[in-house]
Design a protein around this motif. Structure first.
Motif, mmCIF file in Angstrom:
data_model
loop_
_atom_site.group_PDB
_atom_site.id
_atom_site.type_symbol
_atom_site.label_atom_id
_atom_site.label_comp_id
_atom_site.label_asym_id
_atom_site.label_seq_id
_atom_site.Cartn_x
_atom_site.Cartn_y
_atom_site.Cartn_z
ATOM 1 N N ASP A 171 0.829 -1.211 0.000
ATOM 2 C CA ASP A 171 0.000 0.000 0.000
ATOM 3 C C ASP A 171 0.864 1.262 0.000
ATOM 4 O O ASP A 171 0.438 2.313 0.487
ATOM 5 N N PHE A 172 2.095 1.153 -0.548
ATOM 6 C CA PHE A 172 3.026 2.280 -0.632
ATOM 7 C C PHE A 172 2.945 2.925 -2.018
ATOM 8 O O PHE A 172 2.778 2.239 -3.028
ATOM 9 N N THR A 173 3.123 4.239 -2.046
ATOM 10 C CA THR A 173 3.362 4.930 -3.307
ATOM 11 C C THR A 173 4.845 4.769 -3.657
ATOM 12 O O THR A 173 5.659 4.400 -2.795
ATOM 13 N N PRO A 174 5.233 5.047 -4.897
ATOM 14 C CA PRO A 174 6.667 4.978 -5.235
ATOM 15 C C PRO A 174 7.518 5.860 -4.323
ATOM 16 O O PRO A 174 8.647 5.484 -3.964
ATOM 17 N N LEU A 175 6.999 7.024 -3.947
ATOM 18 C CA LEU A 175 7.765 7.917 -3.089
ATOM 19 C C LEU A 175 7.959 7.306 -1.699
ATOM 20 O O LEU A 175 9.017 7.491 -1.070
ATOM 21 N N HIS A 176 6.973 6.576 -1.209
ATOM 22 C CA HIS A 176 7.130 5.878 0.075
ATOM 23 C C HIS A 176 8.265 4.864 -0.003
ATOM 24 O O HIS A 176 9.085 4.758 0.913
ATOM 25 N N TRP A 177 8.296 4.095 -1.115
ATOM 26 C CA TRP A 177 9.332 3.075 -1.228
ATOM 27 C C TRP A 177 10.726 3.698 -1.333
ATOM 28 O O TRP A 177 11.671 3.224 -0.699
ATOM 29 N N SER A 199 1.780 12.271 0.234
ATOM 30 C CA SER A 199 0.892 11.131 0.030
ATOM 31 C C SER A 199 0.885 10.246 1.273
ATOM 32 O O SER A 199 1.828 10.251 2.068
ATOM 33 N N ARG A 200 -0.173 9.473 1.423
ATOM 34 C CA ARG A 200 -0.339 8.630 2.617
ATOM 35 C C ARG A 200 -0.367 7.159 2.227
ATOM 36 O O ARG A 200 -0.943 6.785 1.215
ATOM 37 N N ASP A 201 0.238 6.339 3.088
ATOM 38 C CA ASP A 201 0.111 4.900 2.885
ATOM 39 C C ASP A 201 -1.102 4.401 3.683
ATOM 40 O O ASP A 201 -1.901 5.188 4.180
ATOM 41 N N GLY A 202 -1.241 3.090 3.815
ATOM 42 C CA GLY A 202 -2.398 2.545 4.515
ATOM 43 C C GLY A 202 -2.448 2.893 5.984
ATOM 44 O O GLY A 202 -3.510 2.830 6.607
ATOM 45 N N HIS A 203 -1.311 3.251 6.566
ATOM 46 C CA HIS A 203 -1.255 3.658 7.969
ATOM 47 C C HIS A 203 -1.264 5.175 8.119
ATOM 48 O O HIS A 203 -1.031 5.698 9.198
ATOM 49 N N GLN A 204 -1.514 5.859 7.015
ATOM 50 C CA GLN A 204 -1.545 7.319 6.968
ATOM 51 C C GLN A 204 -0.176 7.955 7.194
ATOM 52 O O GLN A 204 -0.075 9.137 7.539
ATOM 53 N N SER A 205 0.891 7.185 6.996
ATOM 54 C CA SER A 205 2.239 7.740 7.122
ATOM 55 C C SER A 205 2.647 8.408 5.808
ATOM 56 O O SER A 205 2.299 7.937 4.730
ATOM 57 N N THR A 206 3.396 9.487 5.914
ATOM 58 C CA THR A 206 3.902 10.194 4.743
ATOM 59 C C THR A 206 5.311 9.691 4.397
ATOM 60 O O THR A 206 5.978 9.063 5.237
ATOM 61 N N PRO A 207 5.795 9.975 3.184
ATOM 62 C CA PRO A 207 7.165 9.558 2.835
ATOM 63 C C PRO A 207 8.213 10.123 3.781
ATOM 64 O O PRO A 207 9.169 9.420 4.147
ATOM 65 N N ILE A 208 8.057 11.374 4.211
ATOM 66 C CA ILE A 208 9.075 11.958 5.090
ATOM 67 C C ILE A 208 9.069 11.295 6.453
ATOM 68 O O ILE A 208 10.108 11.178 7.111
ATOM 69 N N LEU A 209 7.904 10.798 6.889
ATOM 70 C CA LEU A 209 7.855 10.068 8.158
ATOM 71 C C LEU A 209 8.633 8.763 8.040
ATOM 72 O O LEU A 209 9.392 8.394 8.955
ATOM 73 N N GLY A 371 -12.577 6.089 8.937
ATOM 74 C CA GLY A 371 -12.334 6.827 7.707
ATOM 75 C C GLY A 371 -12.878 6.159 6.464
ATOM 76 O O GLY A 371 -12.309 6.260 5.388
ATOM 77 N N GLY A 372 -14.006 5.453 6.595
ATOM 78 C CA GLY A 372 -14.644 4.907 5.415
ATOM 79 C C GLY A 372 -13.960 3.688 4.835
ATOM 80 O O GLY A 372 -14.125 3.355 3.680
ATOM 81 N N GLY A 373 -13.185 2.986 5.650
ATOM 82 C CA GLY A 373 -12.628 1.723 5.189
ATOM 83 C C GLY A 373 -11.211 1.794 4.671
ATOM 84 O O GLY A 373 -10.689 0.816 4.170
ATOM 85 N N GLU A 374 -10.532 2.921 4.774
ATOM 86 C CA GLU A 374 -9.174 3.019 4.268
ATOM 87 C C GLU A 374 -8.176 2.340 5.191
ATOM 88 O O GLU A 374 -7.136 1.872 4.763
ATOM 89 N N ASP A 375 -8.464 2.305 6.465
ATOM 90 C CA ASP A 375 -7.541 1.705 7.419
ATOM 91 C C ASP A 375 -8.243 0.589 8.186
ATOM 92 O O ASP A 375 -9.426 0.666 8.465
#
Length: 552
Positions: A171-177, A199-209, A371-375
C-alpha cells in the motif's frame, strides 16, 4: 426500583478503569512514537493484549456509566443529576486537568533529560553488524523500481502511463518506497515528475515520516527542500520527530517482518540524529491545526496545555465526553415523558435478540470512525482533543444509551450474562479472526469485516463480563468496595506516575514482562496507599466519590 448498591456493576466499572493502568503500562514496550517512555526491550507481541483491552474497555465503562446515570436520574431528578455530575465529572476534569496536563505535556522533555545518551548505552549485537536482506520478490512495477532506486526503470514506467501516486506493494506509493529504502535520487526524480510529497500509505504515514523512521537524513533533506510537510501525523498520531522514538525491536519488526527492508540498527540510530537536526525548530514551532499558526516556546500556557496548538485532554478525555453524553441523556430522557414508547424499551433491554440490532448500529459507528474503510482499525477512537469528535461520541453514546435503557428492567438483571463462558470464548475467537484479517491487505472487504468483528467482539465481552461480575462480585465485600472506591482516583492520577516509572525502568537489563509487572504494581500500589491515607477522607475524596464515613 428500591434504592440499592449494585456491587457487581460498581466493581465492573472499577475493573474497566484499572485495566487502563495495564493498557498504558504496555505502551512503553511497544514503541509508539507519541509515548514519552521508550523501553530498550520492546516487542510487537505486546500489541495483542493492548488491542484486546482497547477493543472493549472504554465501551464497557460507558455502558456502566449510562446504567448509573439512569439510576441517578430516577432517584434525584434532572436537577439533582446535573448537580451530581458537575461535582463528580466537571470539577475533577478542571482540577486534575490543571495539575496533570502540564506534567504529561512536558514528560517527553523529562524522558529525554533522563535518557540522555541511553540509546548509545545499548550495545549492538552481532546481528546488527551486517544487514540481512529478508526474502522478498521485488515487483516489476513503478513501486518496485522506486524501491530499488532504478531511475531508468522509473522513467520507463512513467512513460508507459504508470500512476506516480498509485498504491503499489504494501500500500506504498513509489515515493514511500524510495524514502523507506533511502534512495534520494529516486525521491528527487519522483518529486520533479510531480509526485505528491505528502501522500499517505495505509497507515496514513507520509514519505518523510518513513525516511525519518529509518534514519535517512539525505532523503529527509530532499523532501524538505521539495516542500514536504514534516508536521503531518499518521494514524497513531506520530509525526516524523515522534516516529523516530521507536526502539530497536519495533524498528526491526517494521523493517524485516512487514516491509522486508534490510536494517542495521546502529545506522538507523546515527541517521536519526542527523534527521533530528534537519527537523529541529528554532524559537518558533510551526503547528498545523486547521490552519498554520505559530506558538511561542516561551508561552507558558501554550507549552503546558497546548503543545501542539490544540488543547490536549490526555486520559481525561472520557470525562469530557461524559459531559456531552449526560446532557444528551437529559434531553432524550425528558422528551420520553411526552412521547412514550410503550413496551419498546423493555423489549430492547430484555430481548435475547439484542445483538441483531446492537451489532449493526455499532458496526456503522465503528466503520465511520475508521475513515470509510481506508484503514484497518479494531476498537474505538480515543481522540484526546478538546474539539468534540462527534463520530466517537455517537459510538460511545450507543453503549451509554443502552446501559441507561437496561437499568429499570428486571429481565436485564436476571438474564444478561447468564451464558458468560460462551460469550467470552466466542469473543476471543472473533478477536483472533480479526487479527488474521489485519494481515490480509489484499482482501477486498477487509476493513468492513474487521469493523463487524470489532462490533460483535465488544458486545460479547460486555455481556460476558457482566455475567462474570454478577456471579462473583454481587455480594458486599469491604475489600472490593475499597478498590471500587479507589479506582476513580487511581485512573485520574496514574498516568504521570506510570510514565515516570516506565522511564525509570526503561534501560534495566531485565525481561520486559518483569519490567511491565514492576511498572503496573509500583504504580497501583503507590496510588492505593495514597488513596487510603491521603485522599479517601479528604475534600479530594469527597469530590471524587462523595463523603466517606470513617469506620472504627
Amino acid at each position: 426500583m428500591t434504592a440499592k448498591r449494585y456491587h457487581d456493576l460498581d466493581a465492573l466499572r472499577a475493573f474497566a478503569m484499572l485495566l487502563g493502568i495495564l493498557l498504558h503500562g504496555l505502551l512503553s514496550f511497544i514503541g509508539l512514537g507519541f509515548w514519552p517512555a521508550q523501553d530498550v526491550n520492546q516487542s510487537e507481541y505486546y500489541f495483542l493484549p493492548l488491542m484486546f483491552i482497547h477493543g472493549f474497555r472504554m465501551s464497557l465503562f460507558f455502558f456502566v456509566s449510562g446504567f448509573f446515570t439512569m439510576m441517578m436520574w430516577q432517584r434525584r431528578g434532572t436537577a439533582g443529576l446535573l448537580v451530581h455530575r458537575f461535582k463528580r465529572i466537571v470539577l475533577p476534569f478542571f482540577v486534575f486537568g490543571f495539575l496533570v496536563f502540564p506534567m504529561l505535556n512536558n514528560m517527553k522533555a523529562f524522558a529525554e533529560w533522563m535518557g540522555e545518551g541511553r540509546e548509545e548505552r545499548v550495545s549492538g549485537s552481532s546481528e546488527e553488524k551486517e544487514a540481512v536482506a529478508p526474502k522478498y520478490t521485488v515487483p516489476d512495477d513503478l513501486g518496485g523500481a522506486a524501491r530499488q532506486g532504478d531511475l531508468d526503470a522509473i522513467v520507463k514506467f512513467l512513460n508507459e502511463g504508470a500512476d506516480i501516486d498509485g498504491k503499489y506493494d504494501m500500500d506504498f506509493t513509489p515515493l514511500h518506497w524510495a524514502a523507506a529504502m533511502g534512495e534520494p535520487r529516486a525521491i528527487a526524480l519522483l518529486a520533479d515528475k510531480g509526485a505528491d510529497l505528502n501522500s499517505r500509505d495505509g497507515h496514513q504515514s507520509t514519505p518523510i515520516l518513513l525516511a525519518a523512521f529509518f534514519g535517512r537524513p539525505e532523503c529527509v533533506r530532499i523532501l524538505l527542500e521539495k516542500g514536504a510537510d514534516p508536521e503531518l501525523a499518521n494514524k497513531d498520531g506520530s509525526r516524523p520527530l515522534e516516529a523516530m522514538k521507536a526502539g530497536r525491536e519495533i524498528t526491526k519488526w517494521v523493517a524485516t517482518d512487514i516491509l522486508k527492508v534490510p536494517m542495521v540498527w546502529s545506522e538507523v540510530r546515527e541517521g536519526r540524529k542527523e534527521v533530528r537536526k534537519l527537523l529541529g525548530g528554532g524559537d518558533l514551532q510551526t503547528v498545523r491545526s486547521g490552519e498554520d499558526k505559530l506558538v511561542q516556546q516561551d508561552d507558558w500556557f501554550a507549552r503546558n496545555y497546548m503543545p501542539d496548538g490544540s488543547f490536549i485532554t490526555h486520559h481525561l478525555w472520557f470525562l469530557y465526553d461524559l459531559v456531552y453524553l449526560v446532557l444528551a441523556f437529559v434531553l432524550v430522557a425528558s422528551s420520553f415523558k411526552y412521547f412514550p414508547l410503550a413496551g419498546l424499551p423493555k423489549w430492547l433491554a430484555q430481548s435475547p435478540l439484542r445483538l441483531l440490532w446492537l451489532v449493526p448500529l455499532t458496526f456503522w459507528a465503528q466503520y465511520s470512525m475508521g475513515g470509510g474503510g481506508e484503514d484497518g482499525l479494531f476498537g474505538p477512537s480515543t481522540a484526546v482533543w478538546l474539539e468534540p469528535d462527534w463520530i466517537k461520541l455517537s459510538y460511545y453514546g450507543i453503549f451509554f444509551g443502552y446501559g441507561a435503557l437496561c437499568f429499570q428492567h428486571k429481565g436485564f438483571h436476571q438474564k444478561v450474562g447468564r451464558h458468560w463462558p460462551f460469550h467470552l470464548l466466542v469473543s476471543v475467537l472473533i478477536f483472533l479472526a480479526a487479527l488474521s484479517l489485519m494481515e490480509r491487505t489484499d482482501l477486498e472487504f477487509r476493513y468492513e469485516i474487521i469493523s463487524l468483528c470489532s462490533a460483535l467482539f465488544v458486545w460479547l465481552m460486555i455481556f460476558g463480563l457482566i455475567g462474570v461480575f454478577r456471579k462473583f462480585f454481587s455480594g458486599e465485600s469491604p475489600q472490593v468496595r475499597f478498590v471500587s472506591d479507589s479506582a476513580y482516583w487511581l485512573y485520574i492520577a496514574h498516568l504521570p506516575l506510570i510514565q515516570v516509572v516506565q522511564i525509570w525502568v526503561s534501560d534495566w537489563p531485565f525481561p520486559s514482562l518483569f519490567k511491565l509487572a514492576v511498572v503496573c504494581f509500583v504504580t497501583t500500589g503507590l496510588l492505593l496507599i495514597s488513596y487510603r491515607y491521603l485522599i479517601r477522607h479528604t475534600p479530594v475524596g469527597t469530590m471524587l466519590n462523595g463523603k466517606m464515613t470513617k469506620t472504627a
